[in-house]
Motif scaffolding. Structure first.
Motif, short mmCIF file in Angstrom:
data_model
loop_
_atom_site.label_atom_id
_atom_site.label_comp_id
_atom_site.label_asym_id
_atom_site.label_seq_id
_atom_site.Cartn_x
_atom_site.Cartn_y
_atom_site.Cartn_z
N PHE A 68 0.85 -1.22 -0.14
CA PHE A 68 -0.05 -0.10 -0.03
C PHE A 68 0.63 1.08 0.07
N HIS A 71 2.40 2.01 -3.54
CA HIS A 71 1.12 2.26 -4.52
C HIS A 71 0.30 3.55 -4.21
N ASP A 72 0.10 3.92 -3.18
CA ASP A 72 -0.70 5.00 -2.73
C ASP A 72 -0.05 6.25 -3.26
N ASP A 130 -1.60 -2.65 -9.63
CA ASP A 130 -2.91 -1.73 -9.38
C ASP A 130 -3.91 -2.48 -8.22
N ARG A 131 -4.86 -1.75 -7.82
CA ARG A 131 -5.97 -2.37 -6.57
C ARG A 131 -6.45 -3.43 -7.26
N GLU A 132 -6.98 -3.43 -8.40
CA GLU A 132 -7.74 -4.47 -9.12
C GLU A 132 -6.98 -5.69 -9.16
#
Length: 159
Positions: A68, A71-72, A130-132
């Protein structure tokens, strides 16, 4: 003569009774030792399988904690990210140690394979772009951890 025959029969009966008693007691003792050994192995397996499942869950959390901040869209705190990476590496080492214990105690190669797959699934979490993609990797790792626990259940039930 009758007294001698009676005495011989009494001695033979005593010897036969003692021999039979010894055989029966030996079998009972062996069964008791086998049961105790099987119960110790069952308890060791319970401990090992639980420790591995817990280590995988902790490693998974560590991987997510590391993913996290990277990537945030926040300013990069390289010191914090570096510490999170080190923690994830430490948690991986704990999980691998727990897997080694599982490998030593189980007689089911399929269970070891499931454990390795779960460990590898957790390791891939940080590769998500990514989040997906992260959501898919999280679900896969969660499923494999639960699959390992489910597959280990028959190996710890009383037999």
């Amino acid at each position: 003569m009758v007294v001698v025959i009676t005495s011989v029969i009494a001695v033979l009966g005593t010897l036969l009774g003692a021999g039979l008693s010894h055989v029966l007691q030996s079998r009972t003792a062996a069964r008791g030792q086998d049961f105790a050994r099987a119960e110790r192995l069952r308890q060791e397996r319970i401990d090992a399988y639980c420790a591995f499942g817990g280590a995988l869950a902790n490693y998974r959390r560590g991987q997510l904690d590391y993913w996290f901040p990277r990537h945030d869209r926040r300013p990069d705190d390289s010191t914090g990210v570096h510490e999170l990476r080190r923690e994830a590496q430490r948690l991986r080492a704990v999980a691998m140690e727990a897997l080694f214990r599982v490998e030593l105690l189980t007689d089911a190669p399929a269970l070891v394979t499931l454990g390795r797959e779960a460990l590898e699934a957790v390791a891939t979490i940080t590769t998500a772009a990514d989040r997906e993609e992260l959501a898919g990797l999280r679900e896969r790792s969660r499923t494999l951890i639960h699959d390992f626990v489910t597959a280990s259940r028959p190996h710890v039930l009383s037999r």
